[in-house]
Design a protein around this motif. Structure first.
Motif, mmCIF file in Angstrom:
data_model
loop_
_atom_site.group_PDB
_atom_site.id
_atom_site.type_symbol
_atom_site.label_atom_id
_atom_site.label_comp_id
_atom_site.label_asym_id
_atom_site.label_seq_id
_atom_site.Cartn_x
_atom_site.Cartn_y
_atom_site.Cartn_z
ATOM 1 N N GLN A 184 -6.647 0.991 -5.127
ATOM 2 C CA GLN A 184 -7.208 2.326 -4.849
ATOM 3 C C GLN A 184 -6.229 3.026 -5.638
ATOM 4 O O GLN A 184 -6.644 4.570 -5.476
ATOM 5 C CB GLN A 184 -6.890 2.587 -3.211
ATOM 6 N N GLN A 185 -5.541 2.772 -6.675
ATOM 7 C CA GLN A 185 -4.771 3.654 -7.423
ATOM 8 C C GLN A 185 -5.697 4.286 -8.722
ATOM 9 O O GLN A 185 -5.461 5.281 -9.212
ATOM 10 C CB GLN A 185 -3.605 3.078 -7.920
ATOM 11 N N GLN A 236 0.822 -1.011 -0.146
ATOM 12 C CA GLN A 236 0.136 -0.038 0.050
ATOM 13 C C GLN A 236 0.929 1.218 0.050
ATOM 14 O O GLN A 236 0.789 2.184 -0.886
ATOM 15 C CB GLN A 236 -1.041 0.086 1.235
ATOM 16 N N GLN A 237 1.961 1.004 0.690
ATOM 17 C CA GLN A 237 2.731 2.521 1.081
ATOM 18 C C GLN A 237 3.320 2.691 -0.477
ATOM 19 O O GLN A 237 3.474 3.811 -0.880
ATOM 20 C CB GLN A 237 3.726 2.154 1.904
ATOM 21 N N THR A 293 0.742 4.126 -2.753
ATOM 22 C CA THR A 293 0.184 5.203 -2.570
ATOM 23 C C THR A 293 1.002 6.430 -2.218
ATOM 24 O O THR A 293 0.839 7.609 -2.467
ATOM 25 C CB THR A 293 -0.766 5.122 -1.271
ATOM 26 N N TRP A 352 -2.690 -1.484 -7.664
ATOM 27 C CA TRP A 352 -3.189 -1.248 -6.637
ATOM 28 C C TRP A 352 -4.662 -0.832 -6.625
ATOM 29 O O TRP A 352 -5.117 0.287 -7.297
ATOM 30 C CB TRP A 352 -2.314 -0.389 -5.627
#
Lengths: 363, 569, 312
Positions: B562-563, B246-247, B250, B560
């Motif tokens: 949420q990208q 995630q890091q 994002t 990802w």
């Protein structure tokens, strides 16, 4: 456009650009064995050139020394020679004439003898001619010794080098030319042309090389030209197969398709585009063929089918070897073996190095 | 979060290769990372980054004669330094505790043994099973990896299976002895996108089921978003970024990572220019360019009108029989001037054959192709020669499309000479130099040979070669598929600029759906030689009608989750 | 499979036709008029005309060719020009000695060269490898003639370990007494190139990806070499072996000549010496047929050992 120009930013210090041939040459230079082999081969070629031009070995036919003399450095290693004096010859002739007289009485009469007239004519002719002044055999020893007729082995071997290299190089060149042309047509055009040429190929390969060579030799006269032609006609098949496969492969490659898309003609595609990409393979093939042909020539000449009697080659010299060995005269065979092995070894190593330099693969 | 001691620990690993010229090439410059048990770590990098070297180094599979491991490097597996282990210990480890699968399964499997034999071999070696038991286990493994008819396939030879099935066999072989670490070196790169998705899902399932750690190596950052726990980004032998999934996606720290994330075309946005790496290496933050609209307009001028194109190949079978393979069946489309038509499909769909047939590199079996009103497929070769300069093609493989023996100057001058462009040699040289400027290469390049350039640069030279003739239509046959993601972005931008400036029309053939959506106005989907769906790009991707199109779109790796919809600065 | 064999047999016909054409052009056209050779010492015009009629040389070329084709199809090549024996008889008696020498030589050579090549490939890059390769290169550079002449001289004449030459009617005597020296010398000539060739086959196989997979599975280098590599390398080895089988019929030409072995090779040489065209033609046709059949056999064996091959 800034992003693109930064890609070649380090170009300022870039070395000069090198073609693939130059890269190959660099690789060869780094290979010390290959480079040495190259020099040796070039030395032999120079020697052969000298032989062809008559600068060296041209007096090989002169009977300058006593027959079967060992080489200068090894003069203690030859069998003891028996010197015939004039007295010995006279005694032998006496013996012969008495025997001849005895048989003359029971020989054929002039009417029955079909050759009587010719013999009488020959004898009168012989009486007219004066015998050639015979150069007295000198005692000095030659570097490589002399053969059974007193000829200088060194001169013979040099002349032999010239002959063998001439046959090997020109035969190989001719075979490569034939094989490349036919292979290119076959691989590039395919279909009917390929079918026809493959038929040709299968005919020539269904007969083993040696047999084909012998068959050709049986019907053609002896001599260097025949040998070269015969060898070219039997050894083009390897190059043909190689070139056919290569042209077929390259024809499907994108750079050839791109040339087609641009509008290049068939001839341009075959010889401007594809051929430069396979010449390195041809060079290796040339090297291999030359070695093979030199070896074949020796065998052919040994068997009596190669060069004519007025020429000498390594094979012809080796033909004298068995008889000489029986009497203990080893130096002519040694000389030929030395020269031939040196050349063939150098050529083989050169072939390996060329292959590694021009067509590098993982070892 | 405290962690137990990691399963694999790489410390200061440095690897250099001795080249034939005697120089040393530093492939890895002292990298360090850990892999904990039961975690999936993705190692991402473009070509030349050193990712494969890393995996081979862990298994000690690098060729010994020219590899040098820098002193001070350590590879600790369960506390033991692999770099100092003896041969026997390594052999016991390989296949049992650490297993590996490779990129090309066809060449990685021994062609003369059945797949069953090869799995049985591993089992008998490491577990001491008898042959019968091993065979039963092999069948069970093949079932587990999803191979249909495992009891029959166990006696099949590798060449009798498809690419996806072969990779499943490799996976079965790898997990046979329940390894603690599985290294997967680009396992899906050679596979179609739908198969790729299946293999990735399989790996994710197996990882959970067996509790293995997985080191997944790939060049495609988008692939890893769906199942990796951690991501390591490498460039030029160094680690640029390492963090949880995630890091990294994002909040990437490194400029290169940001560039990688952004230069890939996305399905949901179409910037006027794709991001390239240099945009991120500068001081100013990256500004997202405005969106670009695409699509055929009603009043567009049609430059190429293809109707009912067919192409079949014949091969001989049996004693007298013939086998006919229909590569292209009744394909029709229209290409508008100054616009791009994207042709999309998997391998075997016939998309490349369409392009080659239009160029008359293959002989069409049927159909018409009207170019400016004339049917180019029916012309005689000499008539078509005059037309050749109007339609050009850029091939997929940049390493094969330029003649290695020609200099760039010769490559660029040849078409000009053939079509009598330019008055004399000097003028042609000028034109060539100007074209090199246009595609962003220095004039110095004229004297160089193709092998001195990278893949992206060679594609530019190929583009310049086409431009010498000022064509109307350019067929891009998978022209960017063989390039790294960052280089791909540059070439796509170049193609875009050229289209805007010169009004070129493109036929863009690719298997990569995101790239096709970015560059195309209209998209045509092909399957088994037939057109399955054809529509304006935006509407096709938003509302696919045909089930095959839907299947293709759903197989695209999403990155990802949420990208979507965000551009990271 | 049967369809494949039939098709290949069908394809042999044009090739055989081509060989016949080649031989015909060589011997009936280029070769000139052999009647002088056969006439011997008395060559009156009458005798020559007689001979020409007997040989059918007074007919037109196309007619002569048809006769030749008929000869080939019935495998009856008439009689030898020098010995007046039927050619078939001559060849029948010569094939035995040729095989007696050639078969054992082939087997021993194959065994030795494959084993040495495998060992050398296993330790490739090492000193052993380089020394052996160097020895092979040097050995190959010496002409076969030199080996045979020197070998015959030293081992048979000087040291008396073997008979200088000879042949007997009993197979056992031949194998025990007369074959060893020519076999040894033949080995010396053929081992070096074979070792180099097989070594390169093995090394090429070792560079394939499946070897990397085998290592990744934890197999030892010996197992990889003996099981994985060998099995794959067998393919080019067997192919090359099958290709060299037709040469068995020709016998080792030089060896037969030097050692007085009455085989096919010696017969060919004698025939060429004496311009005995029927014998040369017959031998060539037989060998050509054998080559074609062995090529077919090679392809079938290839199919059996390589599962990837699909015969079309």
């Amino acid at each position: 456009m800034t992003s693109q120009t930064t890609l070649l930013a380090d170009d300022a210090s870039c070395p000069a650009s090198r073609s693939l041939w130059q890269l190959g040459w660099q690789r060869l230079r780094r290979d010390r064995i290959g480079l040495t082999a190259l020099w040796v081969v070039l030395a032999f070629v120079l020697l052969a050139l000298a032989g062809w031009l008559g600068l060296a070995g041209s007096h090989w036919r002169d009977e300058v020394a006593k027959p079967n003399m060992p080489p200068a450095l090894f003069k203690d290693y030859g069998p003891a020679t028996v010197e015939l004096t004039a007295a010995d010859i006279d005694a032998a002739q006496q013996h012969n004439t008495s025997a001849a007289d005895a048989s003359a009485a029971t020989g054929m009469s002039a009417e029955d003898d079909p050759l009587a007239a010719d013999m009488a004519a020959a004898q009168t002719q012989a009486a007219k001619a004066a015998p050639l002044a015979v150069t007295p055999a000198n005692d000095s020893l030659l570097i490589l010794g002399s053969d059974s007729r007193g000829r200088d082995v060194l001169q013979k071997v040099i002349q032999g080098t010239a002959t063998s290299l001439l046959v090997g190089l020109s035969g190989a060149l001719l075979a490569i030319l034939i094989g490349t042309l036919l292979g290119a047509l076959s691989g590039y055009f395919g279909r009917r042309v390929d079918d026809l040429l493959m038929w040709f190929y299968s005919v020539f390969t269904s007969v083993p090389d040696m047999l084909l060579l012998l068959a050709f030799s049986a019907v053609m006269s002896r001599g260097i030209d025949t040998v070269i032609m015969v060898m070219a006609l039997t050894s083009w098949t390897g190059t043909y197969r190689l070139m056919r496969a290569e042209f077929m492969k390259h024809k499907g490659r994108e750079y050839v398709q791109a040339a087609d898309a641009i509008g290049a003609s068939h001839r341009s595609r075959m010889f401007r585009h594809i051929l430069p990409n396979v010449t390195h393979l041809l060079l290796v093939q040339f090297s291999i063929l030359t070695v093979a042909l030199i070896k074949y020539e020796a065998i052919l000449s040994f068997l009596g089918f190669g060069v004519g009697v007025s020429q000498t080659s390594w094979g012809a010299m080796l033909a004298e070897a068995p008889a000489e060995l029986l009497q203990g005269y080893w130096w002519q065979m040694a000389a030929v073996t030395l020269f031939m092995s040196l050349l063939v070894t150098a050529f083989s190593m050169l072939t390996d190095s060329l292959r590694d330099a021009l067509d590098p693969k993982v070892k | 979060m405290t962690q137990a001691s990691p399963l694999l620990s790489v410390r200061n690993l440095g690897v250099s290769f001795r080249m034939e010229s005697g120089e040393h090439f530093q492939a890895l410059k002292g990298i360090s990372f850990d892999i904990a048990a039961n975690r999936t770590v993705a190692l991402v990098g473009e070509s030349g980054s050193g990712k494969s070297v890393t995996s081979m180094a862990i298994m000690r599979l690098l060729p010994e004669n020219n590899t040098e491991i820098t002193a001070g490097s350590e590879i600790l597996f369960e506390g033991r330094n692999l770099l100092q282990a003896d041969r026997r210990a390594l052999r016991a480890l390989r296949g049992r505790d650490i297993a590996m699968i490779f990129q090309d399964p066809m060449s990685s499997l021994n062609p003369v043994f059945t797949v069953g034999d090869q799995i049985i071999e591993t089992l008998m070696l490491h577990t001491g099973m008898r042959r019968k038991a091993a065979r039963q286990r092999a069948v069970a493994l093949l079932k587990e990896v999803g191979l249909p008819e495992p009891d029959r396939k166990v006696d099949a030879y590798p060449h009798q299976l498809s690419g996806g099935q072969q990779q499943r066999v490799m996976i079965a072989m790898a997990i046979a002895c329940e390894p603690k670490l599985l290294i997967a070196d680009e396992p899906t790169t050679a596979l179609d996108v739908t198969i790729q998705q299946q293999i990735l899902q399989l790996l994710a399932e197996l990882q959970k089921k067996h509790g293995m750690a997985v080191l997944f190596i790939t060049h495609d950052l988008g692939l890893v978003g769906e199942f990796a726990d951690e991501v390591i980004v490498m460039r030029h032998g160094e680690i640029r970024e390492h963090g949880p999934l995630q890091q990294v996606f994002t909040q990437p720290q490194d400029a290169y990572t940001k560039a990688l994330l952004n230069c890939r075309p996305q399905l949901d946005s179409r910037p006027a220019r794709l991001a390239v790496i240099d945009d991120f290496l500068q001081d100013q933050p990256y500004q997202v360019p405005p969106q670009r609209e695409r699509g055929y307009a009603p009043g567009d001028d049609i430059v190429l009108d293809v109707q009912g194109l067919c192409k079949s190949f014949e091969s001989r079978e049996g004693l007298f029989g013939k086998h006919v393979f229909h590569a292209v069946k009744d394909v029709s489309f229209q290409l508008a001037r100054g616009k791009t038509l994207g042709i999309v499909g998997e391998s075997g769909s016939g998309k490349t054959t369409v392009g080659l047939t239009l160029m008359r590199l293959h002989q069409a079996s049927a159909g018409r192709a009207l170019f400016n009103g004339q049917d180019i497929l029916a012309m005689s070769p000499s008539e078509f020669h005059a037309c050749k300069r109007r339609i050009q093609i850029i091939f997929q493989n940049p390493y094969a499309s330029l003649n290695p023996r020609f200099t760039v100057e010769e490559i660029l001058l040849e078409p000009m000479t053939l079509h009598a462009i330019g008055r004399d040699h000097a003028e042609r040289k000028q034109l060539a130099a100007a074209l090199l400027d246009r595609v962003g290469l220095p004039r110095r390049a004229l004297q160089k040979y193709p092998h001195e350039f990278s893949g992206g640069q060679r594609q530019r030279i190929a583009i310049a070669r086409c431009l010498t003739m000022k064509p109307d239509v350019l067929i891009c046959d998978e022209s960017v598929s063989a390039l790294d993601v960052s280089v791909q972005a540059q070439v796509l931008n170049l193609l875009q600029d050229l289209q805007d400036e010169c009004g070129l029309s493109y036929l863009f053939i690719s298997h990569d759906l995101s790239v096709v959506k970015h560059i195309s106005d209209q998209v045509m989907v092909m399957q088994h030689g037939q057109v399955v769906e054809q529509a304006n790009a935006d509407s096709l991707y938003a509302n696919p009608q045909h089930p095959y199109t839907r299947q293709l779109l759903s197989a695209i790796p999403q990155g990802w989750p949420q990208q979507k919809g965000t551009q990271v600065a | 499979m049967l369809a494949y064999i039939l098709r290949r047999l069908w394809q042999m016909v044009p090739t055989l036709f081509g060989v016949m054409l080649l031989l015909f052009i060589l011997f009936n056209w280029v070769g000139g008029d052999p009647s002088y050779i056969l006439a011997g010492k008395s060559f009156s015009a009458e005798t020559l005309a007689n001979i020409r009629h007997q040989l059918g040389l007074d007919k037109s070329l196309p007619e002569q060719f048809l006769i030749f084709v008929q000869q080939v199809l019935t495998l009856d090549f008439g009689t030898s020009w020098s010995t007046q024996q039927p050619v078939a008889d001559i060849l029948g008696s010569r094939i035995g000695p040729s095989l007696t020498l050639a078969l054992p030589m082939l087997l021993v050579s194959l065994l030795l060269s494959v084993i040495i090549a495998a060992i050398v490939a296993y330790v490739r890059g090492s000193l052993t490898d380089r020394i052996v390769t160097l020895i092979c290169t040097l050995a190959m550079s010496v002409s076969a003639l030199v080996y045979i002449i020197a070998g015959q001289y030293w081992l048979a004449h000087k040291l008396g370990w073997f008979p200088i030459l000879g042949w007997s009617d009993s197979l056992a005597t031949n194998l025990w007494l007369y074959v060893p020296l020519p076999l040894l010398l033949g080995l010396v000539v053929s081992l070096a190139p074979d070792i180099r060739f097989y070594r390169s086959c093995f090394v090429e196989e070792m560079n394939h990806d499946y070897v990397r997979t085998a290592r990744a599975k934890g197999l030892s280098e010996q197992v990889i070499m003996l099981k994985h590599v060998m099995r794959n390398a067998l393919i080019p080895v067997v192919t090359s072996l099958m290709m060299s089988l037709p040469y068995l019929f020709l016998g080792a030409l030089l060896l037969e000549r030097f050692f007085g072995i009455p085989g096919m090779g010696n017969e060919v040489l004698n025939a060429v010496d004496r311009s005995d065209f029927p014998v040369i033609k017959a031998i060539t046709i037989y060998v050509a047929l054998a080559t074609m059949l062995f090529n077919l056999l090679a392809d079938i064996v290839y199919k059996l050992i390589d599962p990837r091959v699909q015969l079309k």
